[in-house]
Design an enzyme around this catalytic site. Structure first.
Site, PDB file in Angstrom:
ATOM      1  N   LYS B 117      23.333 -24.509 -34.706  1.00 14.71           N
ATOM      2  CA  LYS B 117      23.648 -22.814 -34.634  1.00 14.71           C
ATOM      3  C   LYS B 117      24.999 -22.614 -34.558  1.00 14.71           C
ATOM      4  CE  LYS B 117      24.245 -19.467 -31.035  1.00 14.71           C
ATOM      5  NZ  LYS B 117      23.960 -18.911 -30.033  1.00 14.71           N
ATOM      6  N   GLY B 178      25.772 -12.081 -24.044  1.00  9.72           N
ATOM      7  CA  GLY B 178      25.798 -12.170 -22.611  1.00  9.72           C
ATOM      8  C   GLY B 178      25.928 -10.596 -22.023  1.00  9.72           C
ATOM      9  N   ALA B 209      21.440 -13.231 -29.165  1.00  6.09           N
ATOM     10  CA  ALA B 209      22.563 -12.556 -28.250  1.00  6.09           C
ATOM     11  C   ALA B 209      22.179 -11.214 -28.017  1.00  6.09           C
ATOM     12  CB  ALA B 209      23.666 -12.599 -28.779  1.00  6.09           C
ATOM     13  N   GLY B 210      22.350 -10.731 -26.591  1.00  2.00           N
ATOM     14  CA  GLY B 210      22.573  -9.499 -26.198  1.00  2.00           C
ATOM     15  C   GLY B 210      21.359  -9.054 -25.285  1.00  2.00           C
ATOM     16  N   ASN B 231      19.825 -16.548 -23.392  1.00  2.00           N
ATOM     17  CA  ASN B 231      20.290 -17.449 -22.293  1.00  2.00           C
ATOM     18  C   ASN B 231      20.387 -16.898 -21.192  1.00  2.00           C
ATOM     19  OD1 ASN B 231      21.315 -19.524 -20.814  1.00  2.00           O
ATOM     20  ND2 ASN B 231      22.738 -20.189 -22.288  1.00  2.00           N
ATOM     21  N   THR B 232      21.461 -15.882 -20.902  1.00  2.00           N
ATOM     22  CA  THR B 232      21.957 -15.498 -20.028  1.00  2.00           C
ATOM     23  C   THR B 232      20.937 -14.532 -19.293  1.00  2.00           C
ATOM     24  OG1 THR B 232      24.108 -15.605 -20.877  1.00  2.00           O
ATOM     25  CG2 THR B 232      23.948 -13.989 -18.905  1.00  2.00           C
TER      26      THR B 232
END
Lengths: 65, 288
Positions: B117, B178, B209-210, B231-232
């Site tokens: 990635k 994040g 993301a986001g 992830n977050t």
């Protein structure tokens, strides 16, 4: 003198990469080693003799996204 | 014997998707960072149903190196690992870190060794990608034999350039990494999907993301992206285990809704019950 992850270390002459990792208690299966910007494949750790001035990066996996 | 309904249900499976040389059984790709502890991470990865897990490459501790390692908690026989180049601000660094990641995975015998990635950041406050460095690194890594999954902004022109450079997948951000802001510009994602999948419908586009919550994942999947990487949103949820479950369900729900095809939005109502035979009087003339 060699630098490992930016840290200076005194090594006796003729020490191999494999010996250095063992001395640092690093599990070789979990790391990659770069010697002077070139990856040293794990199969060659035991034949890789370190020299004065070598710069090593020893990296592993951590959590990330 | 299977009933007609059962056999119909079987064909409703949202299916695997192909990225580079890999067939992924789950369209949800999850990261392994920012968890309260490694045990919670391990449990959330399991609950999420993800097959592919992203990991970062960092310097090994020289003192206490024998302590805990991420790999004590992620079964590399079970998961396909996807190493990232997070934290790199130049093509040169990203290529270097990608090669390190490949070597670690090769030593582990994990099949993910040849993919990466790619993150080439341009700004530390927004963590937005540097499009020029991302493109340069993609070209270099592709020529090194990597299957490159490119983190990029939601700019359709950059996305098209990355695909042309040989990226195995293009991964536009829904919003900053994040930030939990979700999909800020669904129209850009629509355009990216149209451009990249034109005459190449299987080309993978993954929102990376986001994402803040399950509806963001469902929205992305409903737009027609092939997968979502997050992830977050799980790691920092008040109840990460429950959010991992929510993300799994949202990925599935969004994919099914995309395949099913949503109804068009209309300004006025259309009754779902028959208008004939109603036992009531109409207060207004018809048509008002």
């Amino acid at each position: 003198m060699v630098h490992v992850n930016g840290e200076a270390m005194e090594l006796s002459a003729g020490v191999t990469l494999c010996q250095l990792l063992r001395q640092l208690e690093i599990t070789t299966r979990h790391v990659a080693v770069e010697l002077n910007l070139e990856i040293v494949p794990f199969e060659r750790h035991s034949e890789c003799i370190l020299a004065d001035g070598d710069k090593l990066e020893v990296v592993t996996l951590v959590g990330g996204g | 014997m299977a009933t007609e309904l059962e056999s119909k249900q079987k064909t409703l499976d949202a299916g695997v998707f192909q990225v580079g040389p890999f067939e992924l059984s789950s369209r949800l790709i999850v990261g392994s960072g920012r968890y309260e502890n490694a045990t919670v991470m391990k449990e959330c990865l399991e609950i999420s149903g993800a097959q592919c897990i992203t990991v970062a490459v960092r310097r090994e501790r020289l003192h206490d190196a024998a302590g805990e390692n991420l790999l004590d908690f992620i079964d590399s026989e079970k998961y396909l690992l996807l190493p990232n180049t997070a934290g790199c601000y130049s093509a040169e660094d990203a290529v270097r870190v990608a090669r390190m990641g490949r070597e670690i995975l090769r030593a582990l015998g994990n099949p993910g060794a040849d993919w990466v990635k790619l993150e080439c950041l341009g700004d530390s406050k927004t963590l937005l990608p540097d499009p020029v460095a991302t493109l340069q690194a993609t070209e270099q890594l592709v020529s090194d034999g990597f299957h490159v999954l490119c983190y990029t902004s939601d700019d359709p022109v950059t996305a098209r350039r990355l695909k042309a450079a040989g990226a195995a997948a293009v991964m536009p951000a829904g919003s900053p990494i994040g930030s939990g802001q979700g999909i800020l510009n669904p129209n850009n994602l629509r355009i990216i999907l149209e451009y990249l999948k034109d005459e190449d419908p299987a080309y993978p586009v993954i929102v990376d993301a986001g994402v803040g919550t399950a509806s963001d994942v469902a929205q992305a999947m409903e737009l027609g992206v092939d997968g979502v990487l997050l992830n977050t949103a799980i790691a920092h949820a008040r109840d990460p285990h429950r959010m991992a479950e929510a993300m799994k369900l949202a990925t599935h729900a969004g994919r099914q809704a995309f395949l099913a095809g949503r109804i068009p939005k209309r300004l006025y109502a259309t009754a779902s019950s028959p208008e004939e035979g109603v036992v009531a009087t109409h207060p207004y003339p018809r048509g008002n």
